[in-house]
Design an enzyme around this catalytic site. Structure first.
Site, PDB file in Angstrom:
ATOM      1  CG  ASP A  19       4.903  -5.821   3.882  1.00  0.00           C
ATOM      2  OD1 ASP A  19       4.895  -4.711   3.346  1.00  0.00           O
ATOM      3  OD2 ASP A  19       5.898  -6.279   4.477  1.00  0.00           O
ATOM      4  CG  ASN A  67       1.899   2.568   6.887  1.00  0.00           C
ATOM      5  OD1 ASN A  67       0.970   1.781   6.817  1.00  0.00           O
ATOM      6  ND2 ASN A  67       3.162   2.136   6.914  1.00  0.00           N
TER       7      ASN A  67
HETATM    8  C1  FPP Z   1       2.021  -2.460   2.247  1.00  0.00           C
HETATM    9  O1  FPP Z   1       2.955  -2.507   1.206  1.00  0.00           O
HETATM   10  C2  FPP Z   1       0.806  -1.635   1.999  1.00  0.00           C
HETATM   11  C3  FPP Z   1       0.469  -0.456   2.611  1.00  0.00           C
HETATM   12  C4  FPP Z   1       1.317   0.176   3.606  1.00  0.00           C
HETATM   13  C5  FPP Z   1      -0.797   0.326   2.404  1.00  0.00           C
HETATM   14  C6  FPP Z   1      -1.646   0.125   1.200  1.00  0.00           C
HETATM   15  C7  FPP Z   1      -2.630  -0.972   1.227  1.00  0.00           C
HETATM   16  C8  FPP Z   1      -3.456  -1.165   0.191  1.00  0.00           C
HETATM   17  C9  FPP Z   1      -3.445  -0.285  -0.993  1.00  0.00           C
HETATM   18  C10 FPP Z   1      -4.414  -2.269   0.244  1.00  0.00           C
HETATM   19  C11 FPP Z   1      -5.815  -1.837  -0.057  1.00  0.00           C
HETATM   20  C12 FPP Z   1      -6.615  -1.406   1.089  1.00  0.00           C
HETATM   21  C13 FPP Z   1      -7.783  -0.711   0.997  1.00  0.00           C
HETATM   22  C14 FPP Z   1      -8.526  -0.375   2.239  1.00  0.00           C
HETATM   23  C15 FPP Z   1      -8.343  -0.268  -0.300  1.00  0.00           C
HETATM   24  P1  FPP Z   1       4.363  -1.776   1.335  1.00  0.00           P
HETATM   25  O2  FPP Z   1       4.274  -0.473   0.646  1.00  0.00           O
HETATM   26  O3  FPP Z   1       4.808  -1.727   2.758  1.00  0.00           O
HETATM   27  O4  FPP Z   1       5.283  -2.749   0.511  1.00  0.00           O
HETATM   28  P2  FPP Z   1       6.868  -2.967   0.619  1.00  0.00           P
HETATM   29  O5  FPP Z   1       7.128  -3.681   1.917  1.00  0.00           O
HETATM   30  O6  FPP Z   1       7.171  -3.829  -0.548  1.00  0.00           O
HETATM   31  O7  FPP Z   1       7.511  -1.622   0.547  1.00  0.00           O
END
Ligand code: FPP
Length: 239
Positions: A19, A67
Site C-alpha cells: 500500500d 479495486n
Molecule cells: C496500493 O497502493 C497498490 C495497488 C492497489 C495496486 C498496484 C500494485 C502494484 C503496481 C504492485 C505491483 C504488482 C505487480 C503484480 C506487478 P494505493 O494506490 O492504494 O496507494 P494509496 O493508499 O497511497 O492510495
C-alpha cells in the site's frame, strides 16, 4: 543480514499488502499511476530479496476485488503495468527459481491477461524455489463464498455429509489450498487493517505495519519486520 541475524526465525509464509503507491506519487506531485510503476519495481526487487532470505511462500496483494471502484484510467494503468512487469519479471523469477501462482478470480480479466497469467504459471511450475502467490482480483470474502459453494455442491452431490464438514474442507476450497497459513502479514503505507486479504488464513498470523510507502520499501524494511516477528510470542490460543 549479518551473522547474528541469520539465527533468526524466518517465517515460512509471508503476506504483504503493498500500500501507498498513490500517496507516494502525490507527495512528489506526480500522477497516481507513476506510483504504481515504481511500486511494480519494488514488487520485482523485494520478491527476489525475500526469496533469498529463506521464506518459502510469499503472497503479495496486487489488486483486490474492490479495486475496480477506482477511476477507469487508474485501473487501466494498473493492468498495463501488470502486463509489462509480469513479462519482465519472468526472467528474474527464473534466475531465482521462483514458482509463480495467481490467486483470485481471473474471469474478470481480458483474454490477453489470462493468457499471460497461465503462461507465467506454466513456465514456473517445476521450479523448486519460493512460491510467489500474486493476489489479483482477490478478495477474501469472495474466496470464502467460493469455498462454501463448493462444499454445498459436494453435499448436494452426496460426496460428503454435513456432519463430516471440517476446517479441512473449508481450507481445501480456498485459493491457498495445501499452502500453510501465513505467519507474518506486512502492510506498508502505515494503515492497520487487512482490507479483505487472507482473512481466513491469517487467524494466527502476526501483523506488522510499516510506515514506509510501498515504492520506498527496501530490504532493510523487510529485515525490520523479521526482527519484530522474532520478538513476538506466538501462542496460537494456548498459554
Ligand atoms: C496500493 O497502493 C497498490 C495497488 C492497489 C495496486 C498496484 C500494485 C502494484 C503496481 C504492485 C505491483 C504488482 C505487480 C503484480 C506487478 P494505493 O494506490 O492504494 O496507494 P494509496 O493508499 O497511497 O492510495
Amino acid at each position: 543480514m549479518n551473522q547474528k541475524e541469520t539465527e533468526l526465525i524466518i517465517p515460512y509464509h509471508v503476506g504483504i499488502i503493498m500500500d501507498g503507491n498513490g500517496r507516494w506519487a502525490k507527495k512528489k506531485g506526480l500522477p497516481r499511476y507513476i506510483g504504481h510503476t515504481y511500486g511494480a519495481q519494488t514488487f520485482r526487487n523485494i520478491t527476489r530479496y525475500i526469496s533469498k532470505q529463506g521464506v518459502k511462500v510469499l503472497t503479495l496483494y496486487a489488486f483486490s476485488t474492490e479495486n475496480w471502484k477506482r477511476p477507469p484510467e487508474e485501473v487501466n494503468a494498473i493492468m498495463k503495468i501488470f502486463r509489462q512487469y509480469l513479462t519482465d519479471a519472468l526472467t528474474d523469477f527464473r534466475d531465482d527459481d521462483i514458482k509463480v501462482r495467481f490467486i483470485g478470480d481471473r474471469s474478470a480479466f481480458g483474454k490477453e491477461m489470462v493468457k499471460l497469467i497461465d503462461e507465467t504459471e506454466d513456465v514456473a511450475k517445476d521450479r523448486q524455489g519460493m512460491l510467489l502467490n500474486i493476489a489479483m482480483n482477490y478478495g477474501s470474502r469472495d474466496e470464502i463464498l467460493r469455498a462454501v459453494k463448493l462444499i454445498c455442491q459436494n453435499v448436494k452431490d452426496g460426496k460428503i455429509n454435513i456432519e463430516e464438514i471440517t476446517d479441512k474442507e473449508i481450507q481445501s476450497g480456498l485459493y491457498t489450498a495445501n499452502i500453510p497459513d501465513p505467519d507474518l502479514i506486512i502492510r506498508t503505507g502505515g494503515e492497520h487493517r487487512l482490507s479483505n486479504f487472507l482473512l481466513y488464513q491469517s487467524a494466527y498470523a502476526e501483523f506488522y505495519s510499516s510506515e514506509t510507502l510501498w515504492p520506498d520499501f527496501k530490504p532493510e524494511d523487510f529485515d525490520k519486520a523479521i526482527l519484530e516477528f522474532n520478538r513476538r510470542n506466538r501462542r496460537f490460543g494456548g498459554v
